[in-house]
Enzyme design. Structure first.
Site, PDB file in Angstrom:
ATOM      1  N   ARG A 142     -52.255  13.357  -9.641  1.00  0.00           N
ATOM      2  CA  ARG A 142     -53.293  12.393 -10.061  1.00  0.00           C
ATOM      3  C   ARG A 142     -52.866  10.988  -9.666  1.00  0.00           C
ATOM      4  O   ARG A 142     -51.689  10.694  -9.593  1.00  0.00           O
ATOM      5  CB  ARG A 142     -53.491  12.437 -11.582  1.00  0.00           C
ATOM      6  CG  ARG A 142     -54.041  13.746 -12.100  1.00  0.00           C
ATOM      7  CD  ARG A 142     -55.515  13.929 -11.740  1.00  0.00           C
ATOM      8  NE  ARG A 142     -56.083  15.086 -12.409  1.00  0.00           N
ATOM      9  CZ  ARG A 142     -56.072  16.321 -11.911  1.00  0.00           C
ATOM     10  NH1 ARG A 142     -55.500  16.568 -10.753  1.00  0.00           N
ATOM     11  NH2 ARG A 142     -56.637  17.321 -12.572  1.00  0.00           N
ATOM     12  N   THR A 148     -47.643 -16.693  -7.152  1.00  0.00           N
ATOM     13  CA  THR A 148     -48.263 -15.432  -6.719  1.00  0.00           C
ATOM     14  C   THR A 148     -47.633 -14.278  -7.491  1.00  0.00           C
ATOM     15  O   THR A 148     -46.414 -14.261  -7.704  1.00  0.00           O
ATOM     16  CB  THR A 148     -48.138 -15.138  -5.208  1.00  0.00           C
ATOM     17  OG1 THR A 148     -48.513 -13.773  -4.974  1.00  0.00           O
ATOM     18  CG2 THR A 148     -46.740 -15.342  -4.664  1.00  0.00           C
ATOM     19  N   ASP A 185     -47.288 -11.595  -6.233  1.00  0.00           N
ATOM     20  CA  ASP A 185     -46.606 -10.792  -5.208  1.00  0.00           C
ATOM     21  C   ASP A 185     -45.132 -11.161  -5.042  1.00  0.00           C
ATOM     22  O   ASP A 185     -44.376 -10.383  -4.448  1.00  0.00           O
ATOM     23  CB  ASP A 185     -47.301 -10.948  -3.852  1.00  0.00           C
ATOM     24  CG  ASP A 185     -48.791 -10.653  -3.909  1.00  0.00           C
ATOM     25  OD1 ASP A 185     -49.197  -9.854  -4.776  1.00  0.00           O
ATOM     26  OD2 ASP A 185     -49.541 -11.217  -3.098  1.00  0.00           O
TER      27      ASP A 185
HETATM   28  O1  F6P Z   1     -51.977 -12.120  -3.552  1.00  0.00           O
HETATM   29  C1  F6P Z   1     -52.347 -11.640  -4.790  1.00  0.00           C
HETATM   30  C2  F6P Z   1     -53.177 -10.381  -4.647  1.00  0.00           C
HETATM   31  O2  F6P Z   1     -53.514  -9.926  -5.945  1.00  0.00           O
HETATM   32  C3  F6P Z   1     -52.520  -9.282  -3.825  1.00  0.00           C
HETATM   33  O3  F6P Z   1     -51.534  -8.587  -4.533  1.00  0.00           O
HETATM   34  C4  F6P Z   1     -53.723  -8.450  -3.457  1.00  0.00           C
HETATM   35  O4  F6P Z   1     -53.486  -7.735  -2.275  1.00  0.00           O
HETATM   36  C5  F6P Z   1     -54.795  -9.502  -3.230  1.00  0.00           C
HETATM   37  O5  F6P Z   1     -54.384 -10.659  -3.949  1.00  0.00           O
HETATM   38  C6  F6P Z   1     -56.154  -9.094  -3.709  1.00  0.00           C
HETATM   39  O6  F6P Z   1     -57.062 -10.066  -3.316  1.00  0.00           O
HETATM   40  P1  F6P Z   1     -58.539 -10.144  -3.892  1.00  0.00           P
HETATM   41  O7  F6P Z   1     -58.472 -10.770  -5.257  1.00  0.00           O
HETATM   42  O8  F6P Z   1     -59.263 -11.012  -2.912  1.00  0.00           O
HETATM   43  O9  F6P Z   1     -59.081  -8.756  -3.955  1.00  0.00           O
END
Ligand code: F6P
Length: 376
Positions: free
Chosen positions: A277, A136, A138
């Protein structure tokens, strides 16, 4: 223990740079080192339910190391225990029978985040041997210091901050960059430090808007007539709400965060003379070629996962802890998130160079007489 003859592989959840590097490493290692056959499921667990799979040969994985995305496809909706395309029914038994009895797989390697690990844990309990690989952008999986994809996302976000720096300086503006990361602030923290953001706002530390405004004003008055703010999508003001970009009703994790940069822009514009911005970076953080670090991490994870399969280490996820490859129980990582702690080493580093986390009286220092793990 008999060596594995046939092994499945799938990618689940949102895509992440390095997925193909793992698929390649798992496949090559199982074929070349262990003489096994490899089968890929199409679109993650959806392929296991919908009986969509294909053999993966050495030729299939040749030339994919540097590619972003996943050659197998993925889905962040398909959960066999509550399958969105069949009225949220539990079809996990069917999925296990297809993989284990029909495809005759000895094990399946599931590459994904906390949701994928939770499903993998359930399938393991349902009789399908599983090995997990932590993915991930994240970086929020429990018990692993790093997930692959994170380094690439940080590099992309850092480049964005660098680019915003020059335009902020030229116009004497406050520039806000919003990163992804769900409820964890890892991307914002690392990109903020790498890009020299003046303010880093993360979900783990609710921000005080008056303090953020004070920092911007102090910089302006002190002659540094611009401010760079790096905000995580999961950040929120003290006592405030998360900014929700979208609700994906048929997803196991329906809330999509996003838009806090707009809230912040409005809050700051009301308080400052300077122009403000915002930039919402979005999915570019997940796309494109992985960094060298992510390619090497993904390759090591994939090779280690293949070795775990060969050694019958099922029901576990590959992990890296303080620079070592190891594994942890899927049960322990399923549906949990690793957040930034207030005493994380990178928080100390950011504070040491004068970065604000948007709250008053927040200080924490390294103890220079003791070693500190860098990556946690
Ligand atoms: O978990 C990875 C991620 O990119 C997160 O950082 C983000 O909140 C989410 O997935 C976005 O999900 P989607 O691709 O469904 O918009």
């Amino acid at each position: 223990m008999a060596p594995p003859r046939r092994v499945g592989v799938l990618t689940g959840g949102g895509d992440s740079p390095g997925l193909n590097a793992v698929i390649r490493a798992v496949t090559k290692s199982l074929i070349l080192d262990r003489g096994a056959e490899v089968v890929g499921f199409v679109d993650g667990f959806a392929g296991m339910v919908e009986r969509q799979s294909r053999p993966l040969t050495l030729r299939d994985v040749s030339g994919i190391l540097t590619l972003g995305g996943t050659i197998l496809g993925t889905s962040n909706k398909a959960n066999p225990f509550s399958y969105h395309l069949r009225g949220n029914a539990d079809v996990s038994g069917e999925a296990v029978r297809y993989a284990r009895d029909e495809l005759k797989l000895d094990a399946v390697v599931a590459i994904g985040g906390d949701g994928t690990m939770s499903i993998a844990h359930g399938l393991q309990q349902g009789g399908l041997p599983m090995v997990g690989v932590p993915k991930t952008i994240d970086n929020d999986l429990m018990f692993t210091d790093r997930t692959f994809g994170f380094d690439t996302a940080v590099a992309i976000a850092t480049e964005a901050i660098d680019r915003l720096h020059t335009t902020a300086q030229s116009h004497h503006r406050v520039m806000i960059l919003e990163t992804m990361g769900r409820y964890a602030g890892w991307i914002a923290l690392y990109a903020g430090v790498a890009g020299g953001a003046d303010v880093i706002l993360i979900p783990e530390v609710e921000y005080d808007i008056e303090e953020v405004a004070r920092v911007c004003r102090a910089r302006e008055q002190g002659g540094q007539r611009y401010t760079l703010i790096c905000v995580a999508e999961g950040a929120k003001p003290i006592g405030g709400q998360h900014a929700i970009r979208q609700v994906v009703a048929d997803s196991p994790d329906p809330l999509r965060l996003g838009g806090i940069c707009g809230v912040l822009e409005q809050q700051l514009s009301q308080r400052l003379a300077s122009e403000v911005r915002r930039t919402l970076l979005g999915h570019v953080q997940r796309g494109g070629t992985p960094t060298a670090f992510d390619r090497t991490l993904a390759t090591a994870f994939g090779a280690y996962a293949a070795a775990m399969v060969a050694g019958g280490q099922y029901g576990r996820m590959v992990a890296t802890q303080e620079g070592r490859l190891t594994s942890v129980a899927l049960a322990d990582v399923a549906n949990r998130q690793r957040l930034v702690s207030r005493d994380a080493p990178m928080v100390a580093a950011a504070l040491a160079v004068g970065t604000s986390f948007g709250v008053k009286d927040f200080s924490f220092h390294f103890d220079g007489s003791r070693p500190s793990p860098l990556m946690t």
